[in-house]
Design a protein around this motif. Structure first.
Motif, PDB file in Angstrom:
ATOM      1  N   LEU A  49      29.608 -20.227   2.208  1.00 15.85           N
ATOM      2  CA  LEU A  49      29.272 -18.950   2.830  1.00 15.85           C
ATOM      3  C   LEU A  49      28.025 -19.102   3.686  1.00 15.85           C
ATOM      4  CD1 LEU A  49      29.417 -15.814   3.102  1.00 15.85           C
ATOM      5  CD2 LEU A  49      28.017 -15.703   1.011  1.00 15.85           C
ATOM      6  N   VAL A  50      28.085 -18.554   4.899  1.00 15.06           N
ATOM      7  CA  VAL A  50      26.927 -18.534   5.792  1.00 15.06           C
ATOM      8  C   VAL A  50      26.684 -17.093   6.222  1.00 15.06           C
ATOM      9  CG1 VAL A  50      25.955 -19.307   7.990  1.00 15.06           C
ATOM     10  CG2 VAL A  50      27.364 -20.873   6.640  1.00 15.06           C
ATOM     11  N   ASN A  51      25.439 -16.641   6.108  1.00 14.75           N
ATOM     12  CA  ASN A  51      25.074 -15.305   6.582  1.00 14.75           C
ATOM     13  C   ASN A  51      23.865 -15.419   7.498  1.00 14.75           C
ATOM     14  OD1 ASN A  51      24.630 -12.619   7.064  1.00 14.75           O
ATOM     15  ND2 ASN A  51      23.834 -12.162   5.033  1.00 14.75           N
ATOM     16  N   ALA A  52      24.113 -15.279   8.789  1.00 11.15           N
ATOM     17  CA  ALA A  52      23.037 -15.267   9.777  1.00 11.15           C
ATOM     18  C   ALA A  52      23.001 -13.911  10.474  1.00 11.15           C
ATOM     19  CB  ALA A  52      23.237 -16.389  10.802  1.00 11.15           C
ATOM     20  N   ALA A  53      23.415 -12.876   9.741  1.00  9.91           N
ATOM     21  CA  ALA A  53      23.482 -11.534  10.327  1.00  9.91           C
ATOM     22  C   ALA A  53      22.463 -10.604   9.670  1.00  9.91           C
ATOM     23  CB  ALA A  53      24.901 -10.981  10.192  1.00  9.91           C
ATOM     24  N   ARG A  54      22.873  -9.927   8.589  1.00  7.93           N
ATOM     25  CA  ARG A  54      21.999  -8.996   7.879  1.00  7.93           C
ATOM     26  C   ARG A  54      22.058  -9.292   6.384  1.00  7.93           C
ATOM     27  NH1 ARG A  54      20.276  -8.426  12.103  1.00  7.93           N
ATOM     28  NH2 ARG A  54      19.969  -6.553  13.387  1.00  7.93           N
ATOM     29  N   GLY A  55      20.905  -9.266   5.713  1.00  8.88           N
ATOM     30  CA  GLY A  55      20.852  -9.581   4.302  1.00  8.88           C
ATOM     31  C   GLY A  55      21.645  -8.628   3.439  1.00  8.88           C
ATOM     32  N   GLY A  56      21.674  -7.364   3.808  1.00  8.73           N
ATOM     33  CA  GLY A  56      22.366  -6.369   3.014  1.00  8.73           C
ATOM     34  C   GLY A  56      23.867  -6.520   2.986  1.00  8.73           C
ATOM     35  N   LEU A  57      24.407  -7.455   3.744  1.00 10.56           N
ATOM     36  CA  LEU A  57      25.850  -7.645   3.777  1.00 10.56           C
ATOM     37  C   LEU A  57      26.384  -8.341   2.531  1.00 10.56           C
ATOM     38  CD1 LEU A  57      26.322  -8.772   7.501  1.00 10.56           C
ATOM     39  CD2 LEU A  57      27.078  -6.616   6.492  1.00 10.56           C
ATOM     40  N   VAL A  58      25.505  -8.962   1.754  1.00 12.89           N
ATOM     41  CA  VAL A  58      25.929  -9.758   0.602  1.00 12.89           C
ATOM     42  C   VAL A  58      25.262  -9.225  -0.666  1.00 12.89           C
ATOM     43  CG1 VAL A  58      26.007 -12.066  -0.410  1.00 12.89           C
ATOM     44  CG2 VAL A  58      26.146 -11.789   2.075  1.00 12.89           C
ATOM     45  N   ASP A  59      26.051  -9.108  -1.741  1.00 15.32           N
ATOM     46  CA  ASP A  59      25.496  -8.822  -3.060  1.00 15.32           C
ATOM     47  C   ASP A  59      24.804 -10.104  -3.514  1.00 15.32           C
ATOM     48  OD1 ASP A  59      25.051  -8.601  -5.826  1.00 15.32           O
ATOM     49  OD2 ASP A  59      26.740  -7.230  -6.083  1.00 15.32           O
ATOM     50  N   GLU A  60      23.485 -10.155  -3.376  1.00 15.20           N
ATOM     51  CA  GLU A  60      22.773 -11.410  -3.579  1.00 15.20           C
ATOM     52  C   GLU A  60      22.728 -11.835  -5.045  1.00 15.20           C
ATOM     53  OE1 GLU A  60      19.049 -10.907  -1.574  1.00 15.20           O
ATOM     54  OE2 GLU A  60      19.951 -11.129   0.421  1.00 15.20           O
ATOM     55  N   SER A  61      22.693 -10.883  -5.956  1.00 14.13           N
ATOM     56  CA  SER A  61      22.715 -11.239  -7.378  1.00 14.13           C
ATOM     57  C   SER A  61      24.040 -11.910  -7.735  1.00 14.13           C
ATOM     58  CB  SER A  61      22.521  -9.996  -8.247  1.00 14.13           C
ATOM     59  OG  SER A  61      21.232  -9.449  -8.056  1.00 14.13           O
ATOM     60  N   ALA A  62      25.135 -11.332  -7.221  1.00 15.46           N
ATOM     61  CA  ALA A  62      26.450 -11.917  -7.474  1.00 15.46           C
ATOM     62  C   ALA A  62      26.584 -13.276  -6.799  1.00 15.46           C
ATOM     63  CB  ALA A  62      27.546 -10.972  -6.984  1.00 15.46           C
ATOM     64  N   LEU A  63      25.966 -13.426  -5.622  1.00 16.69           N
ATOM     65  CA  LEU A  63      26.004 -14.717  -4.931  1.00 16.69           C
ATOM     66  C   LEU A  63      25.282 -15.787  -5.756  1.00 16.69           C
ATOM     67  CD1 LEU A  63      26.570 -16.559  -2.527  1.00 16.69           C
ATOM     68  CD2 LEU A  63      24.482 -15.670  -1.458  1.00 16.69           C
ATOM     69  N   ALA A  64      24.117 -15.439  -6.296  1.00 16.65           N
ATOM     70  CA  ALA A  64      23.381 -16.402  -7.123  1.00 16.65           C
ATOM     71  C   ALA A  64      24.223 -16.835  -8.314  1.00 16.65           C
ATOM     72  CB  ALA A  64      22.062 -15.782  -7.589  1.00 16.65           C
ATOM     73  N   GLU A  65      24.941 -15.886  -8.912  1.00 10.30           N
ATOM     74  CA  GLU A  65      25.801 -16.211 -10.051  1.00 10.30           C
ATOM     75  C   GLU A  65      26.953 -17.128  -9.639  1.00 10.30           C
ATOM     76  OE1 GLU A  65      27.043 -12.532 -11.753  1.00 10.30           O
ATOM     77  OE2 GLU A  65      24.998 -11.851 -12.148  1.00 10.30           O
ATOM     78  N   ALA A  66      27.521 -16.860  -8.461  1.00 11.89           N
ATOM     79  CA  ALA A  66      28.637 -17.683  -7.985  1.00 11.89           C
ATOM     80  C   ALA A  66      28.191 -19.116  -7.709  1.00 11.89           C
ATOM     81  CB  ALA A  66      29.244 -17.066  -6.724  1.00 11.89           C
ATOM     82  N   LEU A  67      26.953 -19.282  -7.266  1.00 13.61           N
ATOM     83  CA  LEU A  67      26.423 -20.619  -7.039  1.00 13.61           C
ATOM     84  C   LEU A  67      26.093 -21.304  -8.365  1.00 13.61           C
ATOM     85  CD1 LEU A  67      24.137 -19.749  -4.007  1.00 13.61           C
ATOM     86  CD2 LEU A  67      26.136 -21.251  -3.929  1.00 13.61           C
TER      87      LEU A  67
END
Length: 315
Positions: A227-245
Motif C-alpha cells: 500500500l502506498v499513500n501519497a495523498a491524504r493521511g485520513g484516507l487510511v485507518d492507521e491503527s488497522a494498517l499497523a495491525e495488518a503490518l
C-alpha cells in the motif's frame, strides 16, 4: 495588490514566484510562522489583506466571516479540503489552486515508494550499515496488478509510469468518467473490486473526513499486498494498517501523508514493521515548487485585477 503568504514552502526552492510577483505588481507579505495555522491564527495573519496564499492552513467559515475584505484564497497545491468552499462561495471569495503543478513530483515519489517497499531497499540499506551482508528477497513490479484509487492528474501520471514498469493497472475514481480510464488503457473497477484484487494499492483521492481504507477494506486486500499513500493521511485507518503490518498480512506500506503530521511519539505506525514513512515530501521538487508558486501568484493577480482566473475552484 497585496498577498499574504502563509505557507513557508512558497518560493523556498525557486526565486521565480517572487520575481513574477514583482513583475505583476503583487506585494508579498509573509506570515509563515506556525504553519499550518488554525483558523484563529489564519484570521490574525490575513489582517486586512485582499488575498492569501495557504498550504494546509485551516480556512474555515470563521475566516471568511472575520475577513470581509478578503477577495481570493490561493492554495499552494491542489487539495482544498482544508478550505470551507461553501463558506467561500457564500462570502463571494474566489478560491483558486494549482492543478498539475506537482503531479509529476508526486507520481515520481509514488513509484519510488513502490520500489523501495517491493525491493526492501531501506531494510537492506539499514542492515548493511549494521555490519551485515544479508539477502533480501523482494518482488518485481513487472506483471503485478496496480490499483490506483483516484485517476486525476497524479493518478494518471502514476499509471503512465507503472505501465512502463510492465504493471497491469486498474483504477477507481468516482469523479472521473469510465471513458477516461478506457482511453488511458486502464481497467475500471469499483472501489471494493480494486481493493480486493490489487498486488499494490496507491491512493490519489482527496480526503472527505473519513477513512477510505477502513479496517474492513484493509482485510480484503490480498495477502502480501503493498500500500502506498501519497495523498491524504485520513484516507487510511492507521491503527488497522499497523495491525495488518504486524500480522504480516501486508508485505509493506509506504506513507507520505499521515493523519497527524508530525506523528505523535506514541503513534503505533512508528514501530510497525515493513513501513516506510516520509514527511509529506511529495510536492517538494524544484520544478513543482516553481510551478506551484508562479501559478498561484498569476491567479491572484488575475483576480485582483478583475480578470478571470484559469484555475477557479469556487467563486
Amino acid at each position: 495588490m497585496r498577498l499574504r503568504v502563509l505557507t513557508p514552502s512558497f518560493g523556498r526552492y525557486s526565486s521565480e514566484p517572487a520575481a513574477l510577483a514583482a513583475e505583476l505588481g503583487v506585494e508579498l507579505e509573509y506570515q509563515t510562522d506556525g504553519h499550518p495555522k488554525a483558523a484563529g491564527d489564519v484570521v490574525a495573519a490575513i489582517g486586512d489583506a485582499p488575498a492569501v496564499l495557504v498550504g494546509l492552513d485551516e480556512v474555515s467559515a470563521e475566516v471568511f466571516a472575520a475577513c470581509p475584505q478578503l477577495r481570493v484564497v490561493a492554495k499552494h497545491g491542489v487539495g482544498t479540503d482544508n478550505i470551507d468552499l461553501a463558506a467561500a462561495a457564500a462570502a463571494g471569495v474566489v478560491v483558486v489552486n494549482t492543478p498539475g503543478a506537482n503531479a509529476d513530483a508526486v507520481a515520481d515519489l509514488t513509484l519510488g515508494l513502490m520500489l523501495a517497499g517491493s525491493r526492501r531497499i531501506i531494510e537492506a540499506e539499514r542492515s548493511l550499515r549494521a555490519g551485515n551482508w544479508d539477502v533480501f528477497l523482494g518482488a518485481q513490479l513487472g506483471g503485478k496488478r496496480l490499483g490506483v484509487l483516484g485517476f486525476g492528474r497524479i493518478g494518471r501520471a502514476v499509471a503512465h509510469r507503472a505501465v512502463a514498469f510492465g504493471m497491469r493497472v486498474a483504477a477507481y475514481d468516482p469523479y472521473v468518467p469510465a471513458s477516461v480510464l478506457e482511453e488511458a488503457g486502464v481497467e475500471a473497477g469499483s472501489l471494493d473490486e480494486i481493493v480486493a484484487s490489487s498486488d499494490i494499492l496507491t491512493l490519489h483521492l482527496p480526503g472527505d473526513g473519513g477513512p477510505l481504507l477502513t479496517r474492513e477494506r484493509l482485510l480484503r486486500m490480498p495477502h502480501g499486498a503493498g500500500l502506498v499513500n501519497a495523498a491524504r493521511g485520513g484516507l487510511v485507518d492507521e491503527s488497522a494498517l499497523a495491525e495488518a503490518l504486524e500480522s504480516g498480512r501486508l508485505a509493506f506500506a509506504a506513507l507520505d501523508a499521515l493523519e497527524h503530521e508530525p506523528p505523535r511519539a506514541d503513534d503505533p505506525l512508528l514501530v510497525a514493521p515493513n513501513l516506510i514513512l516520509t514527511p509529506h515530501i511529495g510536492a517538494f521538487t524544484d520544478a513543482a515548487n516553481t510551478a506551484m508558486g508562479t501559478m498561484a501568484v498569476a491567479e491572484v493577480a488575475r483576480v485582483l485585477d478583475g480578470g478571470k482566473p484559469r484555475f477557479r475552484v469556487v467563486g
